[in-house]
Design an enzyme around this catalytic site. Structure first.
Site, PDB file in Angstrom:
ATOM      1  N   ARG A 228      32.569  38.646  25.378  1.00 43.64           N
ATOM      2  CA  ARG A 228      31.510  38.343  26.335  1.00 43.64           C
ATOM      3  C   ARG A 228      31.967  37.199  27.235  1.00 43.64           C
ATOM      4  NH1 ARG A 228      29.903  42.617  25.697  1.00 43.64           N
ATOM      5  NH2 ARG A 228      27.830  43.374  25.104  1.00 43.64           N
ATOM      6  N   GLU A 257      29.225  39.058  35.899  1.00 45.59           N
ATOM      7  CA  GLU A 257      29.948  40.269  36.277  1.00 45.59           C
ATOM      8  C   GLU A 257      29.337  40.964  37.494  1.00 45.59           C
ATOM      9  OE1 GLU A 257      30.347  42.514  32.643  1.00 45.59           O
ATOM     10  OE2 GLU A 257      31.643  40.981  31.733  1.00 45.59           O
ATOM     11  N   HIS A 284      35.436  44.902  32.530  1.00 49.43           N
ATOM     12  CA  HIS A 284      34.684  45.184  31.303  1.00 49.43           C
ATOM     13  C   HIS A 284      34.916  46.631  30.848  1.00 49.43           C
ATOM     14  CE1 HIS A 284      30.928  43.688  28.930  1.00 49.43           C
ATOM     15  NE2 HIS A 284      31.669  44.492  28.188  1.00 49.43           N
TER      16      HIS A 284
END
Length: 310
Positions: A228, A257, A284
């Protein structure tokens, strides 16, 4: 049961659930407002991370028996309220752990061997061997922060590289083996050349890797983060890289993000980070392979079957 799927999933999940006798409504483009209006009629929800499963939504889900999370992270789910309501939670970390482990290792090898920089230069007609001299993984000490599904899978991928593997997990004990040495946090910091992060996002782990924490490592390290982004901020990354505390970083996740929602400080720090040749980014996707896309379905359906059909 009636099951609502609110995110993109491999299409195999519909047939798999139907074979168990469940009625599936597949609406991957559904909005939060539409979910709030419809959720009362469903017994199950299958989600990724688009829509927070907060108390407002869960209170509307009066018939809800379970939520299936197609992935590992649970930080957008009100876990306390689910326990209060007796709603079951299934997640599919086993479905993408191999993908995450391979991505972390691939990013580390690319960083060590200057693969991105060298490729860019050769395409421009630059043949610089000395400027792209790499490092060998053999002989290094790899520290793993968090030894759940992802951390364990990563340790297995390292087994043939001649490295020493240490792992620290505040909430696990007696997991050490011939391959992995179980250590306290201070011991991991005293010996690691590489730190790979595999912890969930919780109030405890948010901003855990401060400049002070990184400064307390005995030597400069390479950092891998496929967990994370909120575990370490852009500002901390830049400061640690500027000061030589970090030798480089592999970042599959970011503090924020959503580029269009950067605040001015984040925008400035990210732009600085993006100029660095010793930082490798990906959007990601560590757990986002063609294989994991389908494996996640099998893991979730197996858990649903065990809870409600066996």
């Amino acid at each position: 049961m009636k099951i609502l799927i609110i995110d993109e999933m491999h299409p195999s999940i519909i047939e798999m659930l139907a074979k168990l006798g469940h009625e599936v409504a597949y609406f991957p483009k559904i909005t939060r407002e539409e979910i709030l209006n419809a959720v009362a009629e469903f017994d199950g929800l299958i989600i990724r991370s688009k829509t927070p499963m907060d108390r407002e939504l869960l209170e509307k889900a009066v018939n809800l028996k379970f939520i299936g999370r197609a992935g590992a992270g649970l930080d957008q789910i009100d876990l306390d309220y689910m326990v209060e309501r007796g709603v079951k939670l299934f997640h599919a970390a086993k479905g993408n752990r191999d993908a995450v482990a391979e991505h972390a290792l691939g990013g580390l090898l690319a960083l060590f061997n200057q693969v991105i920089k060298a490729d860019t230069e050769v395409r421009k007609g630059i043949w610089d061997r000395e400027g792209n001299r790499g490092h060998e993984l053999k002989g290094k000490t790899v520290g793993i922060l968090g030894f759940g599904n992802m951390g364990r899978a990563f340790s297995k991928r390292l087994s043939g590289f001649g490295v020493k593997i240490m792992a620290y997990d505040k909430y696990k004990m007696d997991f050490g083996s011939d391959l992995v040495q179980e250590v306290i946090w201070e011991k991991l910091k005293s010996e690691s050349d590489i730190l790979s992060v595999h912890v969930p996002l919780t109030p405890e782990t948010r901003d855990f890797l401060t400049l002070e924490q990184l400064s307390s490592f005995a030597k400069p390290i390479w950092l891998i983060n496929t967990a994370r982004g909120e575990v370490i901020s852009f500002a901390t990354l830049n400061a640690a890289l500027d000061q030589g505390i970090l030798r480089g970083a592999v970042l599959d996740v970011l503090e924020n993000e959503k580029f269009q929602k950067f605040n001015p400080a984040q925008k400035m720090e990210f732009e600085k980070l993006a100029q660095r040749e010793n930082v490798i980014f990906s959007p990601h996707i560590a757990g986002w392979t063609f294989e994991s896309y389908e494996k996640i379905n099998r893991v979730l359906v197996k858990k649903i079957k065990k809870a409600f059909n066996d």
